[in-house]
Motif scaffolding. Structure first.
Motif, mmCIF file in Angstrom:
data_model
loop_
_atom_site.group_PDB
_atom_site.id
_atom_site.type_symbol
_atom_site.label_atom_id
_atom_site.label_comp_id
_atom_site.label_asym_id
_atom_site.label_seq_id
_atom_site.Cartn_x
_atom_site.Cartn_y
_atom_site.Cartn_z
ATOM 1 N N TYR A 1 -9.547 29.782 -24.504
ATOM 2 C CA TYR A 1 -8.508 29.087 -25.255
ATOM 3 C C TYR A 1 -8.910 27.629 -25.407
ATOM 4 O O TYR A 1 -9.486 27.032 -24.502
ATOM 5 C CB TYR A 1 -7.164 29.163 -24.524
ATOM 6 N N ILE A 2 -8.570 27.056 -26.546
ATOM 7 C CA ILE A 2 -8.845 25.652 -26.830
ATOM 8 C C ILE A 2 -7.599 24.843 -26.512
ATOM 9 O O ILE A 2 -6.487 25.239 -26.861
ATOM 10 C CB ILE A 2 -9.251 25.478 -28.309
ATOM 11 N N ASP A 3 -7.788 23.705 -25.845
ATOM 12 C CA ASP A 3 -6.689 22.776 -25.595
ATOM 13 C C ASP A 3 -6.525 21.960 -26.879
ATOM 14 O O ASP A 3 -7.209 20.966 -27.103
ATOM 15 C CB ASP A 3 -7.006 21.884 -24.405
ATOM 16 N N GLU A 4 -5.629 22.416 -27.728
ATOM 17 C CA GLU A 4 -5.484 21.831 -29.067
ATOM 18 C C GLU A 4 -5.080 20.363 -29.025
ATOM 19 O O GLU A 4 -5.618 19.540 -29.769
ATOM 20 C CB GLU A 4 -4.475 22.636 -29.873
ATOM 21 N N ALA A 5 -4.151 20.003 -28.154
ATOM 22 C CA ALA A 5 -3.697 18.611 -28.081
ATOM 23 C C ALA A 5 -4.844 17.694 -27.663
ATOM 24 O O ALA A 5 -5.036 16.619 -28.233
ATOM 25 C CB ALA A 5 -2.526 18.474 -27.112
ATOM 26 N N GLU A 6 -5.625 18.121 -26.677
ATOM 27 C CA GLU A 6 -6.762 17.313 -26.216
ATOM 28 C C GLU A 6 -7.813 17.178 -27.310
ATOM 29 O O GLU A 6 -8.378 16.117 -27.525
ATOM 30 C CB GLU A 6 -7.368 17.953 -24.962
ATOM 31 N N TRP A 7 -8.062 18.268 -28.032
ATOM 32 C CA TRP A 7 -9.049 18.235 -29.113
ATOM 33 C C TRP A 7 -8.602 17.289 -30.223
ATOM 34 O O TRP A 7 -9.390 16.485 -30.722
ATOM 35 C CB TRP A 7 -9.255 19.649 -29.658
ATOM 36 N N LEU A 8 -7.330 17.368 -30.611
ATOM 37 C CA LEU A 8 -6.819 16.493 -31.669
ATOM 38 C C LEU A 8 -6.783 15.036 -31.234
ATOM 39 O O LEU A 8 -6.994 14.138 -32.039
ATOM 40 C CB LEU A 8 -5.422 16.950 -32.104
ATOM 41 N N ALA A 9 -6.516 14.800 -29.942
ATOM 42 C CA ALA A 9 -6.436 13.426 -29.430
ATOM 43 C C ALA A 9 -7.813 12.775 -29.380
ATOM 44 O O ALA A 9 -7.924 11.553 -29.472
ATOM 45 C CB ALA A 9 -5.809 13.418 -28.048
ATOM 46 N N ASP A 10 -8.858 13.575 -29.228
ATOM 47 C CA ASP A 10 -10.234 13.072 -29.197
ATOM 48 C C ASP A 10 -10.401 11.915 -28.220
ATOM 49 O O ASP A 10 -10.986 10.885 -28.543
ATOM 50 C CB ASP A 10 -10.676 12.675 -30.599
ATOM 51 N N GLY A 11 -9.828 12.067 -27.018
ATOM 52 C CA GLY A 11 -9.991 11.058 -25.978
ATOM 53 C C GLY A 11 -8.955 9.954 -25.988
ATOM 54 O O GLY A 11 -8.951 9.102 -25.101
ATOM 55 N N ASP A 12 -8.070 9.914 -26.960
ATOM 56 C CA ASP A 12 -7.032 8.875 -27.028
ATOM 57 C C ASP A 12 -5.824 9.331 -26.204
ATOM 58 O O ASP A 12 -5.119 10.263 -26.576
ATOM 59 C CB ASP A 12 -6.627 8.644 -28.480
ATOM 60 N N GLU A 13 -5.593 8.669 -25.080
ATOM 61 C CA GLU A 13 -4.539 9.069 -24.147
ATOM 62 C C GLU A 13 -3.153 9.031 -24.781
ATOM 63 O O GLU A 13 -2.335 9.924 -24.561
ATOM 64 C CB GLU A 13 -4.579 8.174 -22.900
ATOM 65 N N LEU A 14 -2.854 8.022 -25.572
ATOM 66 C CA LEU A 14 -1.545 7.919 -26.211
ATOM 67 C C LEU A 14 -1.311 9.087 -27.173
ATOM 68 O O LEU A 14 -0.252 9.720 -27.158
ATOM 69 C CB LEU A 14 -1.398 6.588 -26.949
ATOM 70 N N VAL A 15 -2.303 9.385 -27.982
ATOM 71 C CA VAL A 15 -2.189 10.501 -28.930
ATOM 72 C C VAL A 15 -1.998 11.810 -28.166
ATOM 73 O O VAL A 15 -1.163 12.636 -28.528
ATOM 74 C CB VAL A 15 -3.432 10.584 -29.853
ATOM 75 N N ARG A 16 -2.753 11.999 -27.092
ATOM 76 C CA ARG A 16 -2.626 13.218 -26.297
ATOM 77 C C ARG A 16 -1.223 13.370 -25.733
ATOM 78 O O ARG A 16 -0.623 14.442 -25.791
ATOM 79 C CB ARG A 16 -3.643 13.251 -25.160
ATOM 80 N N ARG A 17 -0.644 12.291 -25.208
ATOM 81 C CA ARG A 17 0.714 12.353 -24.644
ATOM 82 C C ARG A 17 1.737 12.679 -25.719
ATOM 83 O O ARG A 17 2.656 13.466 -25.493
ATOM 84 C CB ARG A 17 1.064 11.040 -23.947
ATOM 85 N N VAL A 18 1.593 12.082 -26.900
ATOM 86 C CA VAL A 18 2.533 12.362 -27.993
ATOM 87 C C VAL A 18 2.421 13.826 -28.420
ATOM 88 O O VAL A 18 3.421 14.502 -28.613
ATOM 89 C CB VAL A 18 2.271 11.416 -29.194
ATOM 90 N N LEU A 19 1.191 14.332 -28.547
ATOM 91 C CA LEU A 19 1.006 15.716 -28.951
ATOM 92 C C LEU A 19 1.530 16.673 -27.886
ATOM 93 O O LEU A 19 2.110 17.714 -28.212
ATOM 94 C CB LEU A 19 -0.482 15.993 -29.216
ATOM 95 N N ASP A 20 1.360 16.347 -26.614
ATOM 96 C CA ASP A 20 1.871 17.203 -25.539
ATOM 97 C C ASP A 20 3.393 17.275 -25.591
ATOM 98 O O ASP A 20 3.973 18.323 -25.370
ATOM 99 C CB ASP A 20 1.432 16.696 -24.164
ATOM 100 N N LYS A 21 4.062 16.164 -25.899
ATOM 101 C CA LYS A 21 5.528 16.155 -25.960
ATOM 102 C C LYS A 21 6.028 16.897 -27.196
ATOM 103 O O LYS A 21 7.113 17.445 -27.196
ATOM 104 C CB LYS A 21 6.058 14.724 -25.947
ATOM 105 N N ALA A 22 5.232 16.912 -28.262
ATOM 106 C CA ALA A 22 5.645 17.573 -29.506
ATOM 107 C C ALA A 22 5.537 19.090 -29.399
ATOM 108 O O ALA A 22 6.149 19.810 -30.177
ATOM 109 C CB ALA A 22 4.784 17.077 -30.672
ATOM 110 N N SER A 23 4.785 19.585 -28.435
ATOM 111 C CA SER A 23 4.574 21.038 -28.303
ATOM 112 C C SER A 23 5.790 21.727 -27.737
ATOM 113 O O SER A 23 6.495 21.305 -26.944
ATOM 114 C CB SER A 23 3.390 21.338 -27.392
#
Length: 66
Positions: free
Chosen positions: A44-66
């Motif tokens: 399985y691919i961690d979609e939020a991590e892949w979309l964030a591409d290392g940006d912690e803020l983007v990753r946190r926002v995507l994790d909350k949106a899921s």
């Protein structure tokens, strides 16, 4: 963390005929080039991590949106 199967990831993020082969995606996952994990015998691919591409803020926002 939002895990998504390889076929779903390919269909969601690539146009028809442009997705990398599933064997290639599994190799990227094993080598750490693509974030994800193996659960049982399925990758399985961690979609939020892949979309964030290392940006912690983007990753946190995507994790909350899921």
């Amino acid at each position: 963390m939002k895990l998504i199967g390889i076929p779903q990831w390919q269909a969601k993020h690539f146009a028809d005929g442009s997705a990398p082969d599933e064997v290639t995606v599994r190799r990227w996952l094993r080598n750490g080039k693509l974030p994800g994990r193996k659960v049982g015998g399925t990758w399985y691919i961690d979609e939020a991590e892949w979309l964030a591409d290392g940006d912690e803020l983007v990753r946190r926002v995507l994790d909350k949106a899921s």
